[in-house]
Design an enzyme around this catalytic site. Structure first.
Site, PDB file in Angstrom:
ATOM      1  CG  ASP A 117      42.021   9.363  20.698  1.00  0.00           C
ATOM      2  OD1 ASP A 117      42.767   8.613  20.044  1.00  0.00           O
ATOM      3  OD2 ASP A 117      41.636  10.467  20.271  1.00  0.00           O
ATOM      4  CG  HIS A 307      42.329   3.767  19.507  1.00  0.00           C
ATOM      5  ND1 HIS A 307      43.293   4.376  20.288  1.00  0.00           N
ATOM      6  CD2 HIS A 307      41.403   4.724  19.246  1.00  0.00           C
ATOM      7  CE1 HIS A 307      42.970   5.649  20.468  1.00  0.00           C
ATOM      8  NE2 HIS A 307      41.831   5.881  19.849  1.00  0.00           N
TER       9      HIS A 307
END
Length: 335
Positions: A117, A307
């Site tokens: 991220d 994710h």
């Protein structure tokens, strides 16, 4: 699968360091035998250093010293308020300089660097700002967005023009609404639980890439499938130290990053592993097209996950990292 216990694990110790005038917290883990190399792991949002709890045991087992800092604004690291402080505290250059300084204080001249991220975005910049410091790097989910010498274009403009539609949630994150809504321990716990996959009886979710945080849904969400209650408790405590506002400064750093990176060479000439997440709704695997133009020593892999690859499918992510370490890192005569 083996993982670090967030509250009490003898393999990990907590430390602090003053880095360029700011106090940082970091986790340190040492292998039982010879230290073959050192890896720094950089987390993203809404995460903390313990986001790497499934990866640390693997890395120790292959002989790596592991360092996991809380980045600026997160967990036990300083969280300067903006304003009155400058947004430059949250720039990629500042992060790169602080990571280099932390390595220096630990007594390390070179590192392997991994990120997820925002951490994935940071690791590429560390390699750019400090050539020779990073021997190898890997990024989970986050592709390489190259520096630009063109005039600055805000994310809002790119979203509204349809160029980055999956970044629309960022417009909410910079609006000031999130920190006003998530203003108590109960709401923070609901947010963490929902961010990590908790869902409601009618399929309600906590977050979408199109909107951001769906505050009205948080109270009805069931337990996270990706975290134990103990882990949700730990994350809630860590986020309550400074609140969520400081963590959102990373979504406000675009212009300062652009200014600082003007003229920097965008090429990264070190072995790099990019692990795409097939079902990441914000960082689409297709965004990585053309990375080889700037990273000639690139290894590409993709994992069938969301994710939250690090904690959703750790066995698959770890398998990719372990193979890359064996073939590329430890096969490198410089290591």
């Amino acid at each position: 699968m083996d993982k670090i216990d967030v509250y009490d694990d003898p393999r990990v110790s907590h430390h602090t360091a003053n880095l360029n005038g700011r106090q940082y917290h970091y986790l340190l883990a040492l292998p039982k035998g010879e230290i073959r190399h050192t890896v720094f792991l950089i987390h993203g949002w809404p995460d903390i250093s313990m986001g790497w709890r499934y990866q640390i045991p693997l890395l120790l087992n292959v002989g790596l010293r592991v360092v996991c800092p809380d980045i600026m604004g997160f967990g036990r690291t300083d969280a300067p308020a903006v304003p009155p402080e400058s947004i430059s505290h949250y720039s990629f250059k500042r992060a790169a300089d602080d990571i280099k300084e932390l390595a220096k204080q630990i007594g390390i001249s070179q590192i392997i660097l991994g990120g997820h991220d925002w951490g994935g975005a940071i690791v590429y910049r560390v390699a750019l700002w400090h050539p020779g410091f990073v021997t190898h790097l890997f990024s989970v989910c986050t592709p390489y967005f190259t520096p630009s010498n063109q005039p600055y274009v805000p994310v809002k403009t790119l979203v509204e023009a349809g160029i980055l539609p999956t970044f629309r949630y960022q417009l909410q994150l910079v609006s000031g609404v999130v920190e006003k809504e998530i203003n108590s321990e109960e709401k923070m716990r609901q947010f963490i639980n929902g961010a990590y996959g908790g869902s409601g009886p009618d399929g309600q979710v906590a977050f979408t890439a199109q909107t951001g945080v769906l505050f009205d849904n948080l109270a009805v969400l069931g337990p996270s499938p990706l975290m134990t209650k103990r882990e949700v408790d730990y994350y809630t405590e860590e986020y309550m130290r400074n609140g969520v506002a400081s963590t959102l400064n990373w979504y406000k750093n675009g212009e300062i990053n652009h200014q600082e990176e003007m003229g920097i060479d965008p090429k990264i000439d070190i072995p790099t592993l990019f692990i795409a997440a097939t079902h990441d709704v914000a960082l689409l695997p297709s965004m990585s097209a053309g990375m080889e133009d700037y990273i000639p020593k690139l290894t590409r892999k993709e994992v069938d996950t969301s994710h939250w690859a690090l904690v959703e499918t750790p066995e698959k992510v770890n398998g990719v990292i372990e193979e890359w370490l064996a073939d590329v890192v430890f096969g490198d005569k410089r290591v």
